[in-house]
Write a protein that holds these residues in place. Structure first.
Motif, short mmCIF file in Angstrom:
data_model
loop_
_atom_site.label_atom_id
_atom_site.label_comp_id
_atom_site.label_asym_id
_atom_site.label_seq_id
_atom_site.Cartn_x
_atom_site.Cartn_y
_atom_site.Cartn_z
N PRO A 1 -1.47 -5.20 -3.72
CA PRO A 1 -0.35 -6.06 -2.95
C PRO A 1 -1.36 -6.21 -1.45
O PRO A 1 -1.58 -5.29 -0.86
CB PRO A 1 0.97 -4.94 -2.07
CG PRO A 1 1.32 -4.26 -3.24
CD PRO A 1 0.25 -3.74 -3.65
N ASN B 1 3.95 -12.41 -4.93
CA ASN B 1 3.81 -10.67 -3.35
C ASN B 1 4.34 -10.99 -2.13
O ASN B 1 4.22 -11.94 -1.54
CB ASN B 1 1.94 -11.04 -3.55
CG ASN B 1 1.43 -9.97 -2.23
OD1 ASN B 1 1.39 -8.41 -3.11
ND2 ASN B 1 1.65 -10.05 -0.48
N PHE C 1 4.22 -2.94 5.72
CA PHE C 1 4.57 -2.51 3.92
C PHE C 1 4.44 -3.83 2.99
O PHE C 1 4.38 -5.66 3.40
CB PHE C 1 6.39 -2.03 4.29
CG PHE C 1 6.48 -1.84 2.42
CD1 PHE C 1 5.77 -0.68 2.29
CD2 PHE C 1 6.88 -2.26 2.12
CE1 PHE C 1 6.36 -0.11 0.75
CE2 PHE C 1 7.96 -1.53 0.80
CZ PHE C 1 6.85 -1.10 0.26
N LEU D 1 4.91 -5.68 -0.85
CA LEU D 1 5.42 -5.12 -2.67
C LEU D 1 4.60 -6.63 -3.13
O LEU D 1 4.75 -7.95 -2.82
CB LEU D 1 6.83 -5.40 -2.51
CG LEU D 1 8.06 -4.24 -2.05
CD1 LEU D 1 9.12 -5.18 -2.31
CD2 LEU D 1 7.53 -3.00 -2.87
N ARG D 2 4.23 -6.20 -4.80
CA ARG D 2 3.63 -7.09 -5.42
C ARG D 2 4.39 -6.55 -6.83
O ARG D 2 4.92 -5.77 -7.13
CB ARG D 2 2.34 -6.97 -5.98
CG ARG D 2 1.85 -8.65 -6.72
CD ARG D 2 0.04 -7.96 -6.43
NE ARG D 2 -0.73 -9.52 -6.72
CZ ARG D 2 -1.35 -9.77 -6.30
NH1 ARG D 2 -0.91 -10.13 -5.30
NH2 ARG D 2 -1.65 -11.06 -7.14
N SER E 1 4.29 -2.95 -7.75
CA SER E 1 2.80 -2.18 -6.66
C SER E 1 3.65 -2.32 -5.14
O SER E 1 4.57 -3.54 -5.61
CB SER E 1 1.83 -2.33 -7.20
OG SER E 1 1.44 -3.85 -6.60
N ALA E 2 3.53 -0.92 -4.45
CA ALA E 2 4.14 -1.51 -2.98
C ALA E 2 2.82 -0.26 -2.32
O ALA E 2 1.90 0.30 -2.79
CB ALA E 2 5.57 -0.90 -2.87
N TRP F 1 1.82 0.51 1.67
CA TRP F 1 2.12 0.76 3.04
C TRP F 1 1.09 1.27 4.20
O TRP F 1 0.16 2.59 3.39
CB TRP F 1 3.04 1.55 3.31
CG TRP F 1 3.54 1.87 4.39
CD1 TRP F 1 3.99 1.81 5.30
CD2 TRP F 1 4.35 3.63 4.61
NE1 TRP F 1 4.64 2.31 6.77
CE2 TRP F 1 4.59 3.55 6.07
CE3 TRP F 1 3.78 5.22 4.12
CZ2 TRP F 1 5.29 4.43 6.87
CZ3 TRP F 1 4.10 6.43 5.45
CH2 TRP F 1 4.47 5.99 6.20
N ASN G 1 -0.81 3.51 -1.72
CA ASN G 1 0.39 2.38 -2.60
C ASN G 1 0.87 3.74 -3.95
O ASN G 1 -0.12 4.42 -4.00
CB ASN G 1 -0.72 1.99 -3.08
CG ASN G 1 -2.35 1.80 -3.82
OD1 ASN G 1 -1.93 2.63 -4.68
ND2 ASN G 1 -3.13 1.92 -3.23
#
Length: 987
Positions: free
Chosen positions: A164, A189, A196, A198-199, A231-232, A234, A243
């Protein structure tokens, strides 16, 4: 002609590469342009690929798309000295510099470590699924004994996904092509706040089958698969980043694990010595099924001599009489189920009664953390869990037998009583098998399934000081559990279990401590439990099929460190060391397929202990430790003819763990004796020396990298099927080779990529092995024989004794038993082990007037002569690999049209260590073209491509099946010509 063409192809690619270097010094009038730099993590830190003193190839997502490399199996087109082929069971063989995975035991590990985002995965589907939202793929060539460490004796393939980012973006792509191919990909994405993101990425592929089954009139070897990745990321502070990645892959279709099955038919000898053989039954029992002929001859498209199969021979025993008092056999005596059959010469055309089934579910979960302890120290943690479930079934033979069963209706038993349904076994000439269904033919299928779990944890401390010294320290732990099953079903196996064992009362069977469940509570029988469950709901506890059950638990930990010291602004030393501790616990579950019942035998004839289920033998607990690492010196001189040059020399040591060979059937040695085979196989070690040069020339327009290497290998692992199991052997070898990689971009519009690999491999002096295809090694004083029916592997015996038995004029049954006695090892024909003397008169002295003990009078106890492997090439190690690709982009207003062509060549190699005509794999080549129209301002791309333009079907590898199924060869090939058009949009 063909040889000249191959030489011209090699010379053309070689000349192209050196032409690039020769033209580098010329002045170009076009606008200034450069070859794009690629940042890699080959040393687990971000560096330019030209600054890494390792032979590494890296492909960005753009390069993968340009070359139309859509999965791991196609990486060989972009990397020198790499070959790839599917394997016979649940894995594959990705080979780098001749080092791959030719050991196919469930306890063996791949020699090329396959990593997902730098986490090694012992079992994975990265060579079956298609690439999805990939940042780049790195291929490290040579042993990686420090940072990647365990088992990476061949190298590393590291697939690195996009993570991300801070910007909102997306991507959608749709594609249609021949074979009714339909593909979709999408990525989005989404940043959430300042810290933060997200993807989400997903893809799906469906297409019709590449192969045609003429018997069922169906298309097989299709695809129906999909992948998703969430996937995330931070980053709450500038010093802390984390991640999480979850990737799921699933497939449910009719993918074939193997291609066509080839065989040069062995009809059996017509003469032994001075004795003419007129009995087809005797000829069959002297046939090994298939001969070791070239896989490229017309004769290879034959079928095995099915009359040589033990299960066919046993099924020819009588089970009733008709109204006229004539004996009726279940299968007529001397039957060859494949008599008169031939195969199509088309490798994409098969004839099977059972279409393949292929199901896979794979999940990878990865959690990563990075914490900057200060400006110069970073702590990195990678935690991963992987789960892989695999199920694949297909016809064991790739051809359909003739009808073989006799009609059992209206028959009478020995007491003149009618055999009434449902007890009549083959009503109307059909037999119903609980797994394979109803058929009047011999039907066979296999099933390969596995259940795998892996935990991985790695911690690293990395420095980034501005001074001369930096380092990377770390440790990792892997806990891997695998449950692998391989089954072979045959309706004759079940027929024999139901109608020859279960009505045979045998008093006094000794269980010798094994757990035994009787078929009925009232009687003690040598009986075989027939599993009544269908194939898709298989209980797995029956003895009417072959099952190799393998349970493995691997625990491995390692600590490693690598130091980088700048001796001067142009000289650097890299030194790394790793300690690895491996432990493997293999739980052996012997096979329980029991053939060999004989109504005339007053004792147990199969030698089996267990009526139902698969009791385990004691665990095999193995442990190794290894000290590996590398030492590298690199130099960045200033020379007049390059913009930047790095020259390096390295020594590295690699290690790959050993394992346990699968167990054979659990046989009572008082009844049947097997020749001893090794229970375990040793680990591999390699010492590798490498020199290389990485050069940037012509103002960045040309990159030219060259590498030379030498390997001293100890105990390379190779397996073949012996006694129905994968027997792994170890061989020393040495290897040397050269590699060249070039990228030439003289203008913004024009680019050429090329690579060339040369490989020279030799197995060590004095290495030997028994070739199951040629057990006599051409010695006419010895003859190949079929042993006692419960022993699956062939043997050899003195030709003079074979001739003496055939010339004795004894009844056919005595003749057959006499021939089997030359292999020894059964109560029926005489034990060769004095610890277990026969309870019956020995056949040879009683009926033929001589004694013979294969343990003392035959080479290797009768298994055969060893072939001298000294100087032979390693399997799947082609001498030459080469690729050259060129593309040109035309610009018009906001549009760009890119035309590209790629030519790949792979030289000849061998499928096995014996390097015979049967083993030779011919060279092959491949041509791909594409046209890409794009409008960068709108993110719109329209692409058309053709892969395998000339629709070639080379044999890329082969696998030899067991003696008792005729030594057939399963071959593997490429995909056919694929034509497709896609449209994609970025936003």
């Amino acid at each position: 002609m063909a040889s000249s063409a191959r030489v011209r192809a090699r010379l053309a690619v070689t000349a192209s590469i050196f032409a690039l270097a020769a033209g580098a010094g010329q002045a170009f009038a076009q606008e200034v342009t450069q070859v794009e730099d690629i940042i890699v993590t080959a040393q687990k830190r971000s560096e330019s690929i030209q600054d890494v003193p390792i032979a590494v190839s890296a492909l960005s997502s753009e390069s993968l798309n340009e070359l139309k490399i859509e999965g791991g199996s196609e990486l060989m087109r972009a990397v020198p000295n790499v070959s790839f082929s599917k394997a016979n069971f649940s894995m594959y063989n990705f080979s780098i510099r001749g080092v791959g995975t030719k050991a196919i035991s469930a306890s063996s590990d791949p020699a090329v470590a396959v990593s997902f985002n730098s986490t090694p995965l012992i079992r994975n589907r990265l060579f079956e699924q298609e690439y999805l939202d990939v940042q780049r793929v790195e291929v490290l060539r040579g042993p990686q004994g420090t940072l990647y460490g365990r088992n990476a004796t061949g190298g590393v393939v590291n697939m690195i996904p996009n993570l991300p980012g801070r910007d909102f973006e997306g991507f959608v792509k749709g594609e249609v092509g021949n074979y009714d191919s339909r593909r979709m990909q999408a990525v989005i994405n989404v940043p959430v706040g300042e810290t933060f993101a997200l993807r989400l990425a997903g893809s799906a592929t469906q297409r019709d089958g590449f192969d045609y089954n003429t018997f069922n009139e169906t298309k097989v070897n299709n695809r129906d698969l999909w992948s998703t990745r969430l996937s995330a990321a931070w980053e709450p502070t500038s010093r802390f980043r984390t991640n999480f990645i979850w990737e799921h892959f699933e497939e449910d279709d009719q993918r074939s694990r193997t291609g066509k099955q080839l065989c040069t038919n062995d009809p059996g000898p017509t003469k032994i010595g001075n004795v003419n053989i007129t009995s087809q039954l005797v000829r069959n029992r002297l046939s090994q099924g298939c001969l070791p002929g070239s896989l490229y001859d017309d004769a290879a498209y034959g079928v095995p001599n099915g009359g040589a199969f033990a299960h066919v021979f046993l099924a020819s025993l009588s089970y009733g009489r008709n109204a006229a008092g004539q004996t009726v056999n279940a299968v007529p005596l001397g039957t060859d189920p494949y008599a008169g059959l031939t195969q199509s010469r088309d490798l994409r055309e098969i004839a099977t009664s059972y279409d393949p089934i292929f199901r896979v579910k794979n999940d990878v979960f990865q959690f990563n953390m990075e914490f900057d302890l200060n400006d110069n120290l970073k702590l990195i943690s990678q935690t991963a869990y992987a789960k892989d479930d695999y199920y694949s079934s297909q016809d064991y033979n790739r051809f359909v037998s003739n009808p073989i069963f006799s009609n059992s209706d209206g028959l009478f038993n020995a007491l003149n009583q009618p055999i009434i349904n449902p007890n009549t076994p083959t009503p109307g000439g059909y037999y119903t098998d609980p797994q394979l269904g109803r058929s009047n033919r011999m039907v066979s299928a296999d099933l390969s399934r596995s259940d795998n779990r892996q935990w991985t944890q790695e911690l690293r401390l990395q420095s980034s000081y501005e001074g001369r010294f930096n380092f990377s320290l770390g440790g990792n732990y892997i806990d891997f559990k695998s449950n692998d099953d391989y089954f072979v079903f045959n309706n004759l196996f079940t027929f024999l279990a139901e109608y020859y064992y279960n009505d045979l009362t045998v008093p006094g069977v000794t269980n010798m401590g094994r757990r035994t469940q009787l078929c009925t509570p009232q009687t003690t029988k040598e009986c075989i439990y027939v599993d009544p469950t269908p194939l898709d709901q298989l209980a797995g506890d029956g003895h009417n099929y072959f099952r190799s059950k393998n349970v493995i638990h691997t625990r491995s930990w390692g600590v490693f460190g690598e130091a980088y010291y700048d001796l001067s602004p142009t000289w650097r030393v890299t030194a790394g060391l790793r300690y690895t501790d491996d432990r493997k616990v293999s739980t052996p579950y012997p096979s329980q397929l029991l053939l060999g019942a004989d109504r005339g035998n007053p004792g147990p004839s199969s030698g089996g202990y267990v009526s139902r289920g698969y009791p385990a033998l004691p665990d095999i607990d193995q442990q190794w430790d290894a000290l590996t690492g590398r030492l590298v010196v690199d130099w960045k001189p200033t020379v007049s003819f390059t913009d930047e040059t790095m020259v390096y020399a390295s020594f590295s040591r690699g290690y790959k763990g050993g394992g346990a060979n699968p167990p054979r059937v659990d046989i009572n040695p008082a009844v049947i004796q097997y020749q001893p085979l090794a229970e375990t196989f040793a680990p591999e070690y390699v010492n590798a020396f490498e020199i290389g040069a990485k050069n940037t020339l012509a103002g960045g327009k040309l990159r030219l990298n060259a590498t030379g290497f030498y390997y001293d290998y100890t105990d390379y692992q190779v397996s073949q099927i012996v006694d129905r199991i994968s027997l792994n052997e170890n061989f020393d070898s040495r290897t040397w080779g050269l590699e060249f990689e070039a990228v030439f971009k003289p203008t913004r519009e024009f680019r050429v990529d090329a690579n060339l690999g040369y490989l020279n491999t030799k197995i060590g002096k004095g290495e030997k092995s028994i070739d199951v295809m040629d057990r006599t090694q051409g010695n006419a004083e010895w003859t190949v024989l079929r042993p006692w029916l419960q022993v699956p592997s062939n043997c050899i015996a003195p030709t003079r004794y074979v001739e003496r038995i055939l010339a004795a004029g004894k009844p056919q049954e005595q003749t057959m038993l006499g021939l089997q006695a030359l292999c020894g090892g059964s109560l029926r024909t005489g034990s060769f082990n004095p610890q277990f003397p026969s309870q019956l008169p020995l056949y040879l002295p009683q009926f033929f007037g001589f004694t013979y003990n294969p343990l003392t009078e035959a080479p290797n106890g009768g298994r055969g002569f060893e072939a001298d492997l000294s100087g032979n090439e390693l399997p799947n190690a082609p001498n030459w690999t080469a690729n050259i690709g060129a593309q040109y982009t035309f610009h018009k207003d906001d549009w760009a049209l890119t035309l590209r062509g790629d030519y790949y060549y792979q030289g000849s190699s061998y499928a096995r260590v014996y390097n015979t005509t049967y083993d030779r794999l011919k060279s092959w080549d491949n041509f791909n073209i594409s046209a890409t129209l794009e409008r960068p301002a709108d993110g719109l791309v329209i692409q058309a491509y053709v892969k395998n333009l000339f629709d070639k079907t080379p044999i890329t590898d082969s696998f030899t099946n067991s003696d008792d199924t005729g030594l057939t060869a399963n071959v593997f090939t490429l995909d056919p010509r694929l034509v497709a058009v896609s449209v994609s949009k970025r936003f």
